[in-house]
Scaffold this motif. Structure first.
Motif, PDB file in Angstrom:
ATOM      1  N   GLN A 136       0.817  -1.212   0.000  1.00 52.61           N
ATOM      2  CA  GLN A 136       0.000   0.000   0.000  1.00 52.61           C
ATOM      3  C   GLN A 136       0.857   1.272   0.000  1.00 52.61           C
ATOM      4  O   GLN A 136       0.483   2.265  -0.604  1.00 52.61           O
ATOM      5  N   ASN A 137       2.000   1.241   0.650  1.00 56.59           N
ATOM      6  CA  ASN A 137       2.812   2.458   0.803  1.00 56.59           C
ATOM      7  C   ASN A 137       3.737   2.745  -0.386  1.00 56.59           C
ATOM      8  O   ASN A 137       4.390   3.783  -0.410  1.00 56.59           O
ATOM      9  N   ARG A 138       3.800   1.870  -1.373  1.00 60.43           N
ATOM     10  CA  ARG A 138       4.663   2.131  -2.536  1.00 60.43           C
ATOM     11  C   ARG A 138       3.972   3.083  -3.495  1.00 60.43           C
ATOM     12  O   ARG A 138       2.815   2.884  -3.848  1.00 60.43           O
ATOM     13  N   ARG A 139       4.696   4.094  -3.917  1.00 62.05           N
ATOM     14  CA  ARG A 139       4.151   5.111  -4.817  1.00 62.05           C
ATOM     15  C   ARG A 139       4.965   5.151  -6.107  1.00 62.05           C
ATOM     16  O   ARG A 139       6.153   4.851  -6.125  1.00 62.05           O
ATOM     17  N   TYR A 140       4.287   5.563  -7.186  1.00 64.62           N
ATOM     18  CA  TYR A 140       4.943   5.753  -8.469  1.00 64.62           C
ATOM     19  C   TYR A 140       4.218   6.887  -9.177  1.00 64.62           C
ATOM     20  O   TYR A 140       2.992   6.863  -9.288  1.00 64.62           O
ATOM     21  N   HIS A 141       4.959   7.870  -9.635  1.00 69.04           N
ATOM     22  CA  HIS A 141       4.374   9.057 -10.270  1.00 69.04           C
ATOM     23  C   HIS A 141       3.280   9.681  -9.402  1.00 69.04           C
ATOM     24  O   HIS A 141       2.233  10.092  -9.910  1.00 69.04           O
ATOM     25  N   GLY A 142       3.499   9.704  -8.090  1.00 65.74           N
ATOM     26  CA  GLY A 142       2.575  10.349  -7.172  1.00 65.74           C
ATOM     27  C   GLY A 142       1.332   9.546  -6.819  1.00 65.74           C
ATOM     28  O   GLY A 142       0.474  10.032  -6.093  1.00 65.74           O
ATOM     29  N   LYS A 143       1.216   8.328  -7.324  1.00 67.20           N
ATOM     30  CA  LYS A 143       0.046   7.486  -7.054  1.00 67.20           C
ATOM     31  C   LYS A 143       0.480   6.239  -6.305  1.00 67.20           C
ATOM     32  O   LYS A 143       1.627   5.794  -6.427  1.00 67.20           O
ATOM     33  N   MET A 144      -0.468   5.635  -5.598  1.00 59.91           N
ATOM     34  CA  MET A 144      -0.220   4.319  -5.038  1.00 59.91           C
ATOM     35  C   MET A 144       0.103   3.389  -6.219  1.00 59.91           C
ATOM     36  O   MET A 144      -0.576   3.433  -7.252  1.00 59.91           O
ATOM     37  N   LEU A 145       1.152   2.592  -6.108  1.00 58.84           N
ATOM     38  CA  LEU A 145       1.618   1.763  -7.216  1.00 58.84           C
ATOM     39  C   LEU A 145       0.516   0.855  -7.759  1.00 58.84           C
ATOM     40  O   LEU A 145       0.375   0.687  -8.976  1.00 58.84           O
ATOM     41  N   GLY A 146      -0.290   0.276  -6.891  1.00 54.40           N
ATOM     42  CA  GLY A 146      -1.392  -0.566  -7.346  1.00 54.40           C
ATOM     43  C   GLY A 146      -2.368   0.211  -8.216  1.00 54.40           C
ATOM     44  O   GLY A 146      -2.796  -0.274  -9.273  1.00 54.40           O
ATOM     45  N   ASP A 147      -2.727   1.417  -7.790  1.00 51.67           N
ATOM     46  CA  ASP A 147      -3.617   2.265  -8.592  1.00 51.67           C
ATOM     47  C   ASP A 147      -2.967   2.620  -9.924  1.00 51.67           C
ATOM     48  O   ASP A 147      -3.625   2.633 -10.965  1.00 51.67           O
ATOM     49  N   TRP A 148      -1.670   2.911  -9.897  1.00 52.74           N
ATOM     50  CA  TRP A 148      -0.965   3.254 -11.131  1.00 52.74           C
ATOM     51  C   TRP A 148      -1.007   2.087 -12.115  1.00 52.74           C
ATOM     52  O   TRP A 148      -1.229   2.281 -13.316  1.00 52.74           O
ATOM     53  N   LEU A 149      -0.827   0.848 -11.624  1.00 51.80           N
ATOM     54  CA  LEU A 149      -0.871  -0.325 -12.494  1.00 51.80           C
ATOM     55  C   LEU A 149      -2.262  -0.514 -13.114  1.00 51.80           C
ATOM     56  O   LEU A 149      -2.379  -0.807 -14.300  1.00 51.80           O
ATOM     57  N   VAL A 150      -3.315  -0.332 -12.312  1.00 54.92           N
ATOM     58  CA  VAL A 150      -4.683  -0.455 -12.839  1.00 54.92           C
ATOM     59  C   VAL A 150      -4.925   0.626 -13.884  1.00 54.92           C
ATOM     60  O   VAL A 150      -5.483   0.356 -14.957  1.00 54.92           O
ATOM     61  N   ASP A 151      -4.497   1.859 -13.601  1.00 52.76           N
ATOM     62  CA  ASP A 151      -4.643   2.944 -14.572  1.00 52.76           C
ATOM     63  C   ASP A 151      -3.860   2.663 -15.852  1.00 52.76           C
ATOM     64  O   ASP A 151      -4.332   2.946 -16.952  1.00 52.76           O
ATOM     65  N   LEU A 152      -2.659   2.093 -15.726  1.00 52.26           N
ATOM     66  CA  LEU A 152      -1.851   1.749 -16.893  1.00 52.26           C
ATOM     67  C   LEU A 152      -2.569   0.701 -17.741  1.00 52.26           C
ATOM     68  O   LEU A 152      -2.606   0.815 -18.969  1.00 52.26           O
ATOM     69  N   ALA A 153      -3.133  -0.308 -17.106  1.00 47.85           N
ATOM     70  CA  ALA A 153      -3.871  -1.338 -17.841  1.00 47.85           C
ATOM     71  C   ALA A 153      -5.013  -0.708 -18.630  1.00 47.85           C
ATOM     72  O   ALA A 153      -5.238  -1.052 -19.797  1.00 47.85           O
ATOM     73  N   ASN A 154      -5.706   0.224 -18.016  1.00 49.99           N
ATOM     74  CA  ASN A 154      -6.801   0.917 -18.690  1.00 49.99           C
ATOM     75  C   ASN A 154      -6.274   1.757 -19.849  1.00 49.99           C
ATOM     76  O   ASN A 154      -6.822   1.738 -20.953  1.00 49.99           O
ATOM     77  N   GLU A 155      -5.188   2.491 -19.614  1.00 49.15           N
ATOM     78  CA  GLU A 155      -4.569   3.318 -20.657  1.00 49.15           C
ATOM     79  C   GLU A 155      -4.154   2.483 -21.868  1.00 49.15           C
ATOM     80  O   GLU A 155      -4.282   2.923 -23.014  1.00 49.15           O
ATOM     81  N   LEU A 156      -3.648   1.271 -21.617  1.00 52.24           N
ATOM     82  CA  LEU A 156      -3.194   0.391 -22.694  1.00 52.24           C
ATOM     83  C   LEU A 156      -4.343  -0.349 -23.376  1.00 52.24           C
ATOM     84  O   LEU A 156      -4.120  -1.108 -24.319  1.00 52.24           O
ATOM     85  N   GLY A 157      -5.565  -0.152 -22.878  1.00 55.52           N
ATOM     86  CA  GLY A 157      -6.728  -0.803 -23.481  1.00 55.52           C
ATOM     87  C   GLY A 157      -6.827  -2.281 -23.167  1.00 55.52           C
ATOM     88  O   GLY A 157      -7.420  -3.033 -23.939  1.00 55.52           O
ATOM     89  N   LEU A 158      -6.242  -2.703 -22.049  1.00 56.00           N
ATOM     90  CA  LEU A 158      -6.313  -4.114 -21.673  1.00 56.00           C
ATOM     91  C   LEU A 158      -7.731  -4.438 -21.208  1.00 56.00           C
ATOM     92  O   LEU A 158      -8.497  -3.554 -20.839  1.00 56.00           O
TER      93      LEU A 158
END
Length: 113
Positions: free
Chosen positions: A12-34
């Motif tokens: 939960q405490n890991r961040r990437y580009h200002g977001k929780m890493l888990g949220d960033w991964l879900v957003d990336l999947a959406n961005e890539l059209g997965l």
């Protein structure tokens, strides 16, 4: 359909580009059209260092997180290429699977997008 089940493990405490890493991964999947991504929290676990990670009543920052994706071979290649470009340190499991949908309504929803 054949493809891969990819599971990423983080906390939960890991961040990437200002977001929780888990949220960033879900957003990336959406961005890539997965086709989808599911983020789940766990109560407790430990990683390669042997350090225990857990969700405590007062402090959830160290809570283990999993992000799961069912991907085609092409989707998996696109995702991992992007993650390599990001130069992120992230543990994952990737295993071959068969996946699909059942029932007329599920097939109709898939065809409609």
């Amino acid at each position: 359909m054949n493809g891969f089940l990819v599971i990423f493990f983080t906390q939960q405490n890991r961040r990437y580009h200002g977001k929780m890493l888990g949220d960033w991964l879900v957003d990336l999947a959406n961005e890539l059209g997965l086709r989808g991504a599911t983020m789940s929290t766990a109560i407790e676990g430990f990683g390669h260092t042997g350090r225990l990670h857990s969700a405590h009543f007062f402090e959830l920052a160290d809570q283990p997180i999993e992000v799961r994706l069912a991907l085609t071979e092409e989707e998996s290649a696109r995702l991992f290429e992007r993650l390599e470009d990001e130069d992120i340190a992230l543990f994952y499991i990737k295993t071959p699977i068969e996946f699909g949908t059942l029932g007329k309504e599920a097939r109709k929803a898939d065809a409609d997008g």
